[in-house]
Design an enzyme around this catalytic site. Structure first.
Site, mmCIF file in Angstrom:
data_model
loop_
_atom_site.group_PDB
_atom_site.id
_atom_site.type_symbol
_atom_site.label_atom_id
_atom_site.label_comp_id
_atom_site.label_asym_id
_atom_site.label_seq_id
_atom_site.Cartn_x
_atom_site.Cartn_y
_atom_site.Cartn_z
ATOM 1 N N THR A 2 35.768 34.852 52.908
ATOM 2 C CA THR A 2 36.272 33.615 52.334
ATOM 3 C C THR A 2 36.171 32.478 53.315
ATOM 4 O OG1 THR A 2 38.464 34.241 52.987
ATOM 5 C CG2 THR A 2 37.820 34.749 50.741
ATOM 6 N N ARG A 351 36.862 28.882 42.461
ATOM 7 C CA ARG A 351 36.234 29.449 41.272
ATOM 8 C C ARG A 351 34.852 30.022 41.580
ATOM 9 N NH1 ARG A 351 37.072 24.060 38.102
ATOM 10 N NH2 ARG A 351 37.028 23.383 40.284
ATOM 11 N N PHE A 413 37.010 37.406 44.776
ATOM 12 C CA PHE A 413 37.325 36.429 43.740
ATOM 13 C C PHE A 413 37.986 35.232 44.417
ATOM 14 C CE2 PHE A 413 37.687 38.841 39.483
ATOM 15 C CZ PHE A 413 36.760 39.795 39.859
ATOM 16 N N GLU A 414 37.507 34.022 44.143
ATOM 17 C CA GLU A 414 38.149 32.792 44.611
ATOM 18 C C GLU A 414 38.741 32.091 43.379
ATOM 19 O OE1 GLU A 414 38.662 31.702 47.560
ATOM 20 O OE2 GLU A 414 37.177 32.592 48.915
ATOM 21 N N LEU A 415 40.049 32.175 43.228
ATOM 22 C CA LEU A 415 40.718 31.733 42.010
ATOM 23 C C LEU A 415 41.054 30.251 42.050
ATOM 24 C CD1 LEU A 415 43.386 34.594 41.800
ATOM 25 C CD2 LEU A 415 41.088 34.607 40.804
#
Length: 586
Positions: A2, A351, A413-415
């Protein structure tokens, strides 16, 4: 895997800004002390909108060393905190910068109003993080998970896998605990899904999303057919708070990223600690400073050595306990296509849906299969699916022990759009968009490098909800081979070639019997088809039965199972009732 984001200093803590009036913000920021980094004063920072003409550049800076607070891609800008040098760099990259000094107070004011409105509507005592009541505290998460294990020990166990840094140092802290969900009454070697959340403390949405996923499976067993067969035949391992010490700091309104190790950057500094997602051993510092930082005060500080932090060591050991090693020693060696298991690391924001590698150029050996599964996940959550390195370089990330060492399919996952995401956006978008993606992961974990290439089964229904023993039931479903996110690359789709159902016994168990289904229009000639078939209930016992359905495409790929319950009653004891009429009765 990330991105670089930003930590709080005394002039920018959201908690401190709660009491500041917007017109006084600039004065307050100027008058409060700035952090010291390696013996020198940090350059003053401003909150700014960075307008872009290419969303790819915006995503790149949103997940790099620039301190990005929010990703408002649809509005044409990202919110960043910049010093003068960084502002010059962004301008040189083509960004137009506009000061937005009131952004943080406006965000907190909106959160406060939402929180008060929810409290009035529910007339309940406030719980959760202050002003963000949709997000439970560390203690609330632990209490709920412990309660699941206590109330239904056949389905849930609450496993201690190690200590946080603060606990190990005798400074309070927490156990690191995994919530394991599976029906222990069903034996066998079960494929395993592992999800960790909250490794970066300030990413509010991650832990509640995974906790809600746990609730869906736990409460759905015996009620929802998919939740039932998943827990009967698979294991789901959930590390709900990977960085609980840091999470506790973030709950106070500090935009805290790292763990709380006082050995790095000063015992009382809000910049202290190591970035746990740059501390894993497999690719630790492999990029020679390009994918992490050696500066102890940096948000991406990798720690003094590989897996130096107790949280990292606990996660590595747990991952290695779940799966065997099925990948060769070279970077491009693929794992065999029948390798089971999935590891998801849940982050925010931006996202994005990312898969290995994050460093050193060459695609992973299973890049094609990872891309297929990634585009399937992104069909539901509408994230941009891409190889991690296509975004920016990282090293020492959590996919090191899972994919790097063992060959297990791994994704980040990047929310959402912000670290402290508003509850309204979480409830309306993050939660409903991502829950189907997590359910899909739990379905395909047996063969994640094969099953996602096949079609999905939707609109599954029986002509009668209850049927007398001996009376046939008609099964109808839709089989669809088009459900991929095609925004970044193209996933091939094919016509549907076949479909089949199983009653109670799925095909990976002995005694399974396939019931062929036919195209409702008489011919398999499209990439999505309605299928139909008859279920003979003559030999079925009275009671509830589980019906599994899957489809196959023209390339020979069998897709994921979907399921529903069928109730068989004693002969001549049940009046046939359609689902519609049964709903009307209620």
């Amino acid at each position: 895997m990330t991105r670089k984001a930003f930590s709080c200093n005394p002039g920018y803590c959201l908690a401190a800004l709660l009491s500041l009036a917007a017109p006084a913000l600039a004065l307050a920021q100027a008058s409060l002390p700035q952090p010291t980094i390696h013996g020198r004063e940090a350059a003053p920072r401003q909150t700014m909108r960075a307008y872009f003409d290419d969303v790819r550049k915006a995503r790149a800076i949103a997940h790099s060393r620039f301190e990005t607070l929010a990703s408002e891609y649809e509005l044409g800008y990202v919110i960043v905190q910049l010093n003068e040098q960084e502002a010059s760099e962004l301008r040189a990259m083509g960004f137009r910068l506009v000061p937005d000094p009131h952004w943080m107070t406006q965000q907190l004011e909106q959160a406060r109003k939402e929180s008060e409105a929810r409290a009035r509507a529910s007339q309940a005592t406030a719980t959760g993080i202050p002003n963000y009541s949709c997000y439970p505290t560390v203690e609330e998460v632990f209490t709920e998970a412990e309660g699941m294990a206590a109330n239904k020990p056949q389905l849930a166990s609450w496993i201690d896998i190690g200590d946080s840094w603060a606990k190990g140092a005798g400074q309070g802290g927490y156990d690191l605990r995994v919530l394991k969900l599976t029906n222990s009454a069903v034996s066998g070697d079960k494929p395993k899904l592992f999800i960790n959340a909250g490794i970066h403390a300030r990413e509010y949405t991650t832990t509640p999303l995974v906790l809600e996923f746990a609730r869906k499976l736990y409460n759905g067993h015996g009620v929802d057919a998919d939740a039932t067969w998943i827990l009967d035949h698979h294991e789901v391992h959930l590390l709900l708070a990977t960085n609980p010490d840091g999470r506790k700091k973030a709950e106070s309104g500090i935009l805290w990223r790292k763990n709380t190790n006082t050995a790095y950057c000063g015992a009382t500094s809000n910049y202290r600690g190591a970035d746990l997602n740059r501390n894993f051993g497999f690719t630790w510092n492999i990029s020679n400073g390009g994918g992490s930082s050696g500066n102890a005060c940096s948000e991406t500080y990798r720690g003094p050595s590989a897996a130096s932090e107790p949280e990292t060591r606990a996660v590595e050991a747990y991952i290695r306990s779940l799966w065997p090693d099925r990948r060769g020693p070279n970077r491009t060696d693929p794992a065999p296509l029948d390798t089971s298991g999935i590891h998801l690391d849940i982050h925010s924001h931006g996202r994005l849906l990312l898969w290995p590698w994050g460093s050193n150029g060459a695609p992973a050996g299973n890049d094609t299969q990872l891309a297929t599964l990634g585009r399937k996940f992104a069909y539901w959550n509408r994230h941009t699916p891409q190889r991690s390195l296509d975004l920016y370089e990282t090293d020492g990330t959590s996919d090191g022990p899972s994919y790097g060492e063992l060959g297990v399919a791994s994704f980040t996952f990047e929310l959402g759009t912000a670290f402290f995401q508003q509850c309204s956006y979480y409830n309306s978008t993050v939660l409903p968009d991502n829950m189907p993606a997590l359910m899909y992961a739990a379905k395909v974990v047996r063969t994640p490098y094969q099953t996602p290439a096949g079609p999905d089964v939707t609109a599954l229904a029986l002509n009668y909800k209850r049927v007398p023993q001996g009376r046939p039931a008609t099964l109808v479903a839709r089989v669809d081979d088009t459900r991929y996110n095609q925004t970044n690359g193209t996933e091939p789709t094919q016509t549907i070639a076949a479909a089949e159902a199983y009653i109670d016994v799925p095909p990976w168990l002995s005694g399974a019997r396939a019931i062929p289904l036919s195209a409702r229009d008489g011919s398999f000639d499209a990439n999505n088809e309605y299928v139909v078939g008859q279920i003979d209930t003559t030999g079925l016992s009275v009671g509830q039965h589980l019906v599994y359905v899957r489809g196959q495409d023209a390339a020979g790929n069998w897709g994921a199972f979907s399921a529903l319950f069928m109730q068989v009653d004693a002969p001549n004891r049940t009046a046939l009732t359609s689902p519609q009429k049964e709903a009307q009765r209620r």
